[in-house]
Design a protein around this motif. Structure first.
Motif, PDB file in Angstrom:
ATOM      1  N   MET A   1       0.866  -1.302  -0.068  1.00 13.80           N
ATOM      2  CA  MET A   1       0.031   0.148  -0.003  1.00 13.80           C
ATOM      3  C   MET A   1       0.877   1.334   0.014  1.00 13.80           C
ATOM      4  N   PRO A   2       1.829   1.426  -1.020  1.00 22.90           N
ATOM      5  CA  PRO A   2       2.436   2.483  -1.017  1.00 22.90           C
ATOM      6  C   PRO A   2       1.798   3.907  -1.368  1.00 22.90           C
ATOM      7  N   SER A   3       2.173   5.135  -0.633  1.00 27.82           N
ATOM      8  CA  SER A   3       1.260   6.230  -0.767  1.00 27.82           C
ATOM      9  C   SER A   3       2.351   7.344  -0.599  1.00 27.82           C
ATOM     10  N   GLY A   4       2.047   8.362  -1.006  1.00 30.28           N
ATOM     11  CA  GLY A   4       3.057   9.632  -0.651  1.00 30.28           C
ATOM     12  C   GLY A   4       2.669  10.360   0.756  1.00 30.28           C
ATOM     13  N   THR A   5       1.476  10.096   1.074  1.00 32.42           N
ATOM     14  CA  THR A   5       0.969  10.783   2.384  1.00 32.42           C
ATOM     15  C   THR A   5       1.242   9.365   3.670  1.00 32.42           C
ATOM     16  N   PRO A   6       1.486   9.782   4.611  1.00 33.62           N
ATOM     17  CA  PRO A   6       1.516   8.545   5.461  1.00 33.62           C
ATOM     18  C   PRO A   6       0.216   8.403   6.260  1.00 33.62           C
ATOM     19  N   THR A   7      -0.046   6.919   6.241  1.00 33.91           N
ATOM     20  CA  THR A   7      -1.405   6.599   7.220  1.00 33.91           C
ATOM     21  C   THR A   7      -0.963   6.337   8.313  1.00 33.91           C
ATOM     22  N   LEU A   8      -1.330   7.297   9.303  1.00 36.45           N
ATOM     23  CA  LEU A   8      -0.886   7.222  10.699  1.00 36.45           C
ATOM     24  C   LEU A   8      -1.816   6.345  11.649  1.00 36.45           C
ATOM     25  N   VAL A   9      -1.000   5.446  12.297  1.00 41.52           N
ATOM     26  CA  VAL A   9      -1.880   4.365  13.007  1.00 41.52           C
ATOM     27  C   VAL A   9      -1.345   4.624  14.609  1.00 41.52           C
ATOM     28  N   THR A  10      -1.909   3.975  15.484  1.00 39.46           N
ATOM     29  CA  THR A  10      -1.180   3.673  16.717  1.00 39.46           C
ATOM     30  C   THR A  10      -0.295   2.538  16.866  1.00 39.46           C
ATOM     31  N   ALA A  11       0.309   2.370  17.817  1.00 37.09           N
ATOM     32  CA  ALA A  11       1.360   1.138  17.959  1.00 37.09           C
ATOM     33  C   ALA A  11       0.543  -0.107  18.069  1.00 37.09           C
ATOM     34  N   VAL A  12      -0.603  -0.072  18.687  1.00 34.74           N
ATOM     35  CA  VAL A  12      -1.564  -1.086  18.703  1.00 34.74           C
ATOM     36  C   VAL A  12      -1.910  -1.698  17.536  1.00 34.74           C
ATOM     37  N   ASP A  13      -2.350  -0.791  16.768  1.00 36.58           N
ATOM     38  CA  ASP A  13      -2.866  -0.853  15.388  1.00 36.58           C
ATOM     39  C   ASP A  13      -1.669  -1.860  14.620  1.00 36.58           C
TER      40      ASP A  13
END
Length: 79
Positions: A1-13
């Motif tokens: 799932m490469p993308s220019g903008t980060p997909t931010l998630v928690t450490a648990v996720d």
């Protein structure tokens, strides 16, 4: 799932996504393998920097955990 903008998630996720323990996510961040955005409880990690674990399509049970991301090259400061 490469993308220019980060997909931010928690450490648990991210731990669930990679099939690894949360402590491994924290270690990867401290080793510089993945980028940390924020600090403490507000810390987030980019889902695009870690491969997805292989899971059973019916039960979502872990089949194979994702490999560790490679170490990023660090520039040394000239003395």
């Amino acid at each position: 799932m490469p993308s220019g903008t980060p997909t931010l998630v928690t450490a648990v996720d991210l731990a669930y996504w990679s099939g690894r323990p949360v402590g491994t996510v924290w270690r990867w961040a401290s080793e510089g393998r993945i980028t940390v955005y924020g600090r403490g409880k507000a810390a987030r990690y980019d889902l695009n920097e870690v491969a997805a674990a292989e899971r059973d399509p019916d039960t979502r049970e872990l089949v194979t955990a994702a490999p560790a991301p490679p170490l990023k090259q660090r520039q040394r400061n000239a003395a």
